[in-house]
Design an enzyme around this catalytic site. Structure first.
Site, PDB file in Angstrom:
ATOM      1  N   VAL A   1       0.838  -1.199   0.000  1.00 46.12           N
ATOM      2  CA  VAL A   1       0.000   0.000   0.000  1.00 46.12           C
ATOM      3  C   VAL A   1       0.870   1.244   0.000  1.00 46.12           C
ATOM      4  O   VAL A   1       1.890   1.313   0.703  1.00 46.12           O
ATOM      5  CB  VAL A   1      -0.911   0.011   1.250  1.00 46.12           C
ATOM      6  CG1 VAL A   1      -1.650   1.327   1.374  1.00 46.12           C
ATOM      7  CG2 VAL A   1      -1.886  -1.146   1.202  1.00 46.12           C
ATOM      8  N   CYS A   2       0.473   2.243  -0.781  1.00 48.12           N
ATOM      9  CA  CYS A   2       1.108   3.569  -0.720  1.00 48.12           C
ATOM     10  C   CYS A   2       0.017   4.623  -0.860  1.00 48.12           C
ATOM     11  O   CYS A   2      -1.175   4.306  -0.812  1.00 48.12           O
ATOM     12  CB  CYS A   2       2.171   3.717  -1.806  1.00 48.12           C
ATOM     13  SG  CYS A   2       1.504   3.758  -3.486  1.00 48.12           S
ATOM     14  N   ALA A   3       0.408   5.873  -1.056  1.00 47.14           N
ATOM     15  CA  ALA A   3      -0.582   6.949  -1.089  1.00 47.14           C
ATOM     16  C   ALA A   3      -1.445   6.907  -2.343  1.00 47.14           C
ATOM     17  O   ALA A   3      -2.669   7.035  -2.285  1.00 47.14           O
ATOM     18  CB  ALA A   3       0.107   8.301  -0.973  1.00 47.14           C
TER      19      ALA A   3
ATOM     20  N   MET B   1      -4.085   4.750  -1.008  1.00 41.62           N
ATOM     21  CA  MET B   1      -4.916   5.167   0.116  1.00 41.62           C
ATOM     22  C   MET B   1      -5.963   6.205  -0.290  1.00 41.62           C
ATOM     23  O   MET B   1      -6.981   6.354   0.380  1.00 41.62           O
ATOM     24  CB  MET B   1      -4.036   5.705   1.239  1.00 41.62           C
ATOM     25  CG  MET B   1      -3.172   4.642   1.908  1.00 41.62           C
ATOM     26  SD  MET B   1      -4.138   3.364   2.786  1.00 41.62           S
ATOM     27  CE  MET B   1      -4.624   4.261   4.274  1.00 41.62           C
TER      28      MET B   1
END
Length: 384
Positions: free
Chosen positions: A78-80, A107
């Site tokens: 997961v990242c932004a 996200m």
């Protein structure tokens, strides 16, 4: 979930992730955002493990990461926004690992996904649905009867309500905000304009709004459909001076941000905590106490994944909350005042700008609205 042929990794949508959280499935999350972003807001679930190793620490390779990832669990990176997680997931796959996924849209997508779930039927044939914005902790509602619908505490992603109304073959006649929101941008006015519906707002929260609206006053009955189903406002100040609960079908109580399943609303987001403490206590300990213990409480937010019930629903009997909710069991008034004014969780990101936007004073772009809303729900006292 679809295969990425070039990298051999798989992508997961926010909707698929929401189902994993709702189903309490076992997963491992590798979050590659900066530590401060991770500590501020993360994906949580009953059986989800996670670790934070920032992307910049993995630019030279993922060898140091591999021994920190379980061998026999599915892994979601997961990242932004998506790009960094795709890069890291690809490196892990190339190192020989399987069952590696990345979150499509990052996200940002997680923050915006809204999942509709049915709460229950109404006495004369209608139904009430809860729209769970699981990554943000926001809850909104649609009351349906005889081909008509009312939407309560609408999120800014108004398309989900339009699509659902189309699927249910109903017309949206009303949009209602229980109060002037400070942690997310309301889509109530926008949805009303798109559908020709009436937009309702408590007048005591609307002193500075720049647009016209219908006044959500106690004693006002908002009919939905041609049956006896009515939405009845109950003035319940404390989170804001205008906060208004909605009694639906004498069965459901939509409490806005006054009462949650595991906590109570905070009174400080308009800068008037000391002024509103007594209002909050009166609403919770007197006004709500006069209501039936059998009412199903439906709040506008939840704080933790543990508040999600079967199918992702967030609901509880009023009587059970008076027994179990810590915010409803502080008998000493001085202690109550300290609880709701001191050592509170951080205030929501950009909450002043969000309030200004909900008043019609600011008109941020879509991308600016996304940035303003990023982060967790922080409307409750006990969300630390």
């Amino acid at each position: 979930m679809t295969m990425n042929a070039a990298a051999g990794m798989k992508k997961m949508s926010a909707k698929e992730l929401a189902q994993i959280v709702i189903d309490r499935a076992e997963w491992f999350i590798l979050d590659v955002r900066n530590e401060s972003e991770f500590n501020d807001w993360k994906i949580e679930g009953d059986k989800i493990e996670f670790i934070n190793i920032p992307y910049f620490e993995q630019l030279e390779g993922v060898d140091s990461v591999l021994d920190k990832i379980p061998q026999h669990k599915k892994v979601l990176v997961v990242c932004a926004k998506e790009g960094s997680s795709k890069f890291v997931a690809e490196q892990i796959v190339e190192a020989g690992r399987s069952d590696i996924y990345y979150l499509e849209g990052g996200m940002k997508a997680w923050s915006e996904h809204v999942e509709p779930v049915k709460i229950g039927d109404l006495k004369t044939g209608g139904a009430i649905y809860q729209f769970v914005r699981i990554g943000k902790g926001c809850l909104s509602y649609m009351v349906i009867s005889d081909g008509e619908a009312a939407v309560v505490d609408t999120s800014r992603m108004t398309e989900v309500y339009e699509q659902f109304a189309q699927e249910m073959n109903v017309s949206i006649r009303h949009t209602i905000d229980t109060h002037l929101h400070a942690d997310h941008i309301s889509g109530g006015k926008k949805l009303a304009e798109k559908t020709g519906a009436a937009y309702w707002l408590p007048p005591k929260d609307a002193a500075e709004v720049t647009f016209s609206y219908e006044k959500l006053n106690e004693g006002k009955e908002i009919a939905v459909g041609y049956t006896t189903i009515k939405i009845q406002p109950i003035y319940s100040p404390g989170h804001t001076i205008g906060s208004t609960s909605l009694m639906v079908d004498d069965t459901y109580l939509l409490t806005g941000d006054i009462l949650f399943i595991a906590s109570i609303g905070r009174p400080d987001l308009a800068g008037k905590a000391e002024d509103w403490v007594q209002d909050l206590r009166n609403t919770l300990y007197k006004r709500y106490k006069e209501l039936s213990d059998e009412l199903i409480v439906l709040p506008a937010h939840f704080g933790k994944g543990s508040e999600l019930g079967e199918g992702g629903r967030v609901a509880a009997r009023m009587g059970d909350l008076f027994r179990m909710n810590p915010g409803l069991n502080i008998q000493d008034e001085a202690e109550f005042r300290r609880t709701v004014t001191e050592n509170l969780p951080p205030q929501p990101h950009s909450y002043q700008e969000i309030r200004q936007t909900n008043m019609g004073k600011l008109s941020p772009s879509e991308e600016e609205q996304r940035e303003m809303e990023i982060g967790p729900n922080r409307c409750a006292v006990h969300d630390k």
